[in-house]
Design a protein around this motif. Structure first.
Motif, PDB file in Angstrom:
ATOM      1  N   ALA A 190       3.497  33.908 -19.439  1.00 58.59           N
ATOM      2  CA  ALA A 190       3.840  35.189 -18.877  1.00 58.59           C
ATOM      3  C   ALA A 190       5.161  35.628 -18.667  1.00 58.59           C
ATOM      4  O   ALA A 190       5.530  36.584 -18.190  1.00 58.59           O
ATOM      5  N   GLN A 191       6.042  34.434 -18.342  1.00 60.95           N
ATOM      6  CA  GLN A 191       7.240  34.666 -17.740  1.00 60.95           C
ATOM      7  C   GLN A 191       8.044  35.375 -18.841  1.00 60.95           C
ATOM      8  O   GLN A 191       8.172  35.316 -19.838  1.00 60.95           O
ATOM      9  N   LYS A 192       9.074  36.259 -18.038  1.00 65.06           N
ATOM     10  CA  LYS A 192      10.221  36.724 -18.468  1.00 65.06           C
ATOM     11  C   LYS A 192      11.296  36.030 -18.450  1.00 65.06           C
ATOM     12  O   LYS A 192      11.519  35.040 -17.613  1.00 65.06           O
ATOM     13  N   THR A 193      12.426  36.134 -19.303  1.00 65.49           N
ATOM     14  CA  THR A 193      13.644  35.158 -19.330  1.00 65.49           C
ATOM     15  C   THR A 193      14.829  36.011 -19.069  1.00 65.49           C
ATOM     16  O   THR A 193      15.328  37.207 -19.527  1.00 65.49           O
ATOM     17  N   ASN A 194      15.635  35.547 -18.284  1.00 62.39           N
ATOM     18  CA  ASN A 194      17.018  36.223 -17.757  1.00 62.39           C
ATOM     19  C   ASN A 194      18.023  34.848 -18.191  1.00 62.39           C
ATOM     20  O   ASN A 194      17.839  34.158 -17.921  1.00 62.39           O
ATOM     21  N   THR A 207      12.577  40.718 -25.353  1.00 63.98           N
ATOM     22  CA  THR A 207      12.068  40.517 -23.817  1.00 63.98           C
ATOM     23  C   THR A 207      12.879  39.929 -23.186  1.00 63.98           C
ATOM     24  O   THR A 207      12.743  39.540 -22.002  1.00 63.98           O
ATOM     25  N   VAL A 208      14.157  39.289 -23.572  1.00 61.90           N
ATOM     26  CA  VAL A 208      14.915  38.437 -22.817  1.00 61.90           C
ATOM     27  C   VAL A 208      16.117  39.269 -22.377  1.00 61.90           C
ATOM     28  O   VAL A 208      16.915  40.168 -23.268  1.00 61.90           O
ATOM     29  N   ASN A 209      16.376  39.038 -21.184  1.00 59.33           N
ATOM     30  CA  ASN A 209      17.656  40.146 -20.454  1.00 59.33           C
ATOM     31  C   ASN A 209      18.993  39.145 -20.413  1.00 59.33           C
ATOM     32  O   ASN A 209      18.827  37.881 -20.121  1.00 59.33           O
ATOM     33  N   ILE A 210      19.835  39.829 -20.482  1.00 52.15           N
ATOM     34  CA  ILE A 210      21.268  39.138 -20.922  1.00 52.15           C
ATOM     35  C   ILE A 210      22.315  39.598 -19.547  1.00 52.15           C
ATOM     36  O   ILE A 210      22.342  40.851 -19.671  1.00 52.15           O
ATOM     37  N   ALA A 211      22.912  38.977 -19.161  1.00 48.71           N
ATOM     38  CA  ALA A 211      24.436  39.551 -18.335  1.00 48.71           C
ATOM     39  C   ALA A 211      25.438  38.721 -18.484  1.00 48.71           C
ATOM     40  O   ALA A 211      25.284  37.327 -18.855  1.00 48.71           O
ATOM     41  N   LEU A 212      26.627  39.217 -18.564  1.00 49.35           N
ATOM     42  CA  LEU A 212      27.774  38.511 -18.826  1.00 49.35           C
ATOM     43  C   LEU A 212      28.759  38.805 -17.518  1.00 49.35           C
ATOM     44  O   LEU A 212      29.024  39.849 -17.042  1.00 49.35           O
ATOM     45  N   PHE A 213      29.342  37.517 -17.297  1.00 49.16           N
ATOM     46  CA  PHE A 213      30.372  37.448 -15.973  1.00 49.16           C
ATOM     47  C   PHE A 213      31.622  36.666 -16.715  1.00 49.16           C
ATOM     48  O   PHE A 213      31.539  35.632 -17.465  1.00 49.16           O
TER      49      PHE A 213
END
Length: 471
Positions: free
Chosen positions: A165-169, A207-213
């Motif tokens: 059930a987990q979503k992925t960040n 369904t995978v969320n992505i962030a960029l630093f």
């Protein structure tokens, strides 16, 4: 005793002491000169009075062998070490260009050394025609890692259901320090890293969320702007599903510039993900870096805080062309963060780690299948390629020496006996080297097969045990 006599004695003693020291210095200089001449004599006597090294006889010596003078001057290293499938690339250059270089160069030397014996001839031919690339590929073969990792297998029905059930960040932390300006095969490490990350993110599930630093991307890397650079840790793509245009724009908004606040970047990521607890989210940090912390932070402590917090983030690190010191630190940081570390040396290795090994999927828990066939094929191709490069170098060096000895014999510069002995030595050295390379390749292959079998067996047992929950 009068003051004048005391002064006379002092001056006399000083002169005697100076003379003794001078004599000792002269004696030491003579001894050093004799020793140096003796060492030179050992080198030159072995090679008929000429000062060039004796050819490598062992694998250890081979690793330190410099490129032959003619090879270094006239042959592109990429041509000499071209893959077996591109053999014609080397052959055409060798036949059309390099052989004439050799046949024009060698006679001048052997006209002056008409009595050269077989050892002298062989040493000289290695000195001019030997490969200097063994160490580069041999170290890669020795360090070859199959990369098969036991997947996470949730223990118990509740854990499996939670994992399903987990979503992925995913948070990508890009090292933008000045050292990322370094070039590999004509492109900067920063550009190569950006290309690989672009491909990685474009293949993520919806369904995978992505962030960029980016971190360390301000300033010029000088001491004067160190504080500015170490404080520059910016979120350029907020956590969201992948959008090609927006993400590409974020990647192109910064360049390699300053210092390396690795610990600070991980602290920022922890704060950023603080609302995404481990019950509902799988949080993964991907760090791309080419070196160690340079802003005074403690990256191991920061990684451990990330992993031990309520978000339970895993820290995966890709070290891009990192030296030994950097590899040791980054590996320890990844381990402290409960993640994995991989060293890559070029874009293809970068893409393999990110895209083929570490790319997460929402179906990962349900479809666990041990080591994927494609992963196994890719790793074996990499192993065979490294092995092939080494055997090609050994074979091509042997052929150059054999052809040169035959040419010198046909032109009357060396005797038949010397030519035969040189050719036989070249053949024996080639066989010795290729046998060793094959043994090392087989060892690495066996290690990979053993790891694959262990993982496949564990996954199959797990799937069998929890088949009802996985359906």
């Amino acid at each position: 005793m009068t003051r004048r006599k005391i002064m006379f004695l002092f001056i006399t003693c000083s002169f005697l002491l100076m003379a003794a020291c001078s004599k000792q210095t002269e004696d030491q200089q003579v001894q050093d000169s004799v020793a140096a001449n003796t060492d030179d004599q050992e080198v030159t006597e072995e090679n008929g009075g000429d000062n060039f090294p004796t050819a490598a006889q062992t694998i250890e010596e081979l690793m330190e062998q410099p490129p032959g003078t003619l090879v270094e001057e006239f042959m592109d290293p990429d041509i000499e070490a071209s893959r077996t499938v591109n053999f014609v690339h080397y052959l055409r250059f060798y036949e059309d260009t390099f052989k004439s270089v050799v046949e024009n160069d060698l006679p001048g030397y052997f006209k002056e050394h008409p009595e050269a014996d077989a050892d002298h001839v062989y040493n000289y031919l290695v000195y001019t025609l030997g490969s200097g690339q063994y160490k580069k590929y041999y170290e890669q073969l020795k360090d070859f890692d199959h990369g098969y990792i036991m997947p996470e297998l949730p223990d118990g029905e509740d854990e499996i259901k939670r994992a399903k059930a987990q979503k992925t960040n995913i948070v990508v932390l890009m090292d933008a320090s000045g050292s990322m300006k370094a070039e590999i095969q004509g492109e900067t490490m920063m550009d190569l890293a950006k290309d690989a990350i672009d491909q990685f993110t474009s293949g993520l599930d919806d369904t995978v969320n992505i962030a960029l630093f980016a971190y360390g991307h301000k300033g010029k890397g000088t001491e004067a702007d160190r504080q500015l650079s170490c404080a520059s840790i910016d979120n350029l793509y907020p956590l969201n599903a992948y959008n090609e245009e927006s993400f590409h724009e974020a990647l192109n908004s910064f360049q390699a510039s300053g210092w390396t606040p690795l610990a600070g970047a991980m602290e920022k990521a922890r704060e950023y993900l603080s609302d995404y607890d481990r019950e509902q989210y799988r949080n993964i940090i991907y760090i791309v870096s080419d070196g160690v912390e340079t802003c005074g932070g403690d990256p191991m402590k920061a990684a451990k805080r990330l992993h031990d917090s309520q978000i339970e983030a895993k820290v995966n690190i890709i070290g891009f062309d990192v030296d030994d010191e950097g590899q040791n630190q980054l590996k320890q940081v990844a381990e402290a963060g409960g993640g994995q570390y991989a060293t890559v040396r070029n874009q293809s290795e970068f893409e393999e780690v990110l895209i083929h090994k570490w790319q997460p999927s929402r179906m990962q828990v349900i479809t666990q299948q041990g080591v994927k066939l494609q992963d196994s094929v890719w790793k074996m191709e990499e192993l065979i390629d490294l092995y092939g490069r080494l055997t090609n170098l050994a074979t091509r060096e042997s052929q150059r020496i054999t052809d040169a000895a035959s040419f010198l014999r046909n032109e009357g510069y060396i005797s038949d006996e010397a030519a035969d002995e040189v050719i036989e030595t070249a053949k024996q050295q080639q066989e010795m080297r290729n046998t060793h390379f094959e043994e090392l390749k087989n060892q690495k292959n066996d290690e990979a097969e053993a790891a694959k079998e262990e993982i496949d067996e564990a996954v199959n047992e797990w799937k069998e045990e929890w088949s009802g929950v996985l359906e």
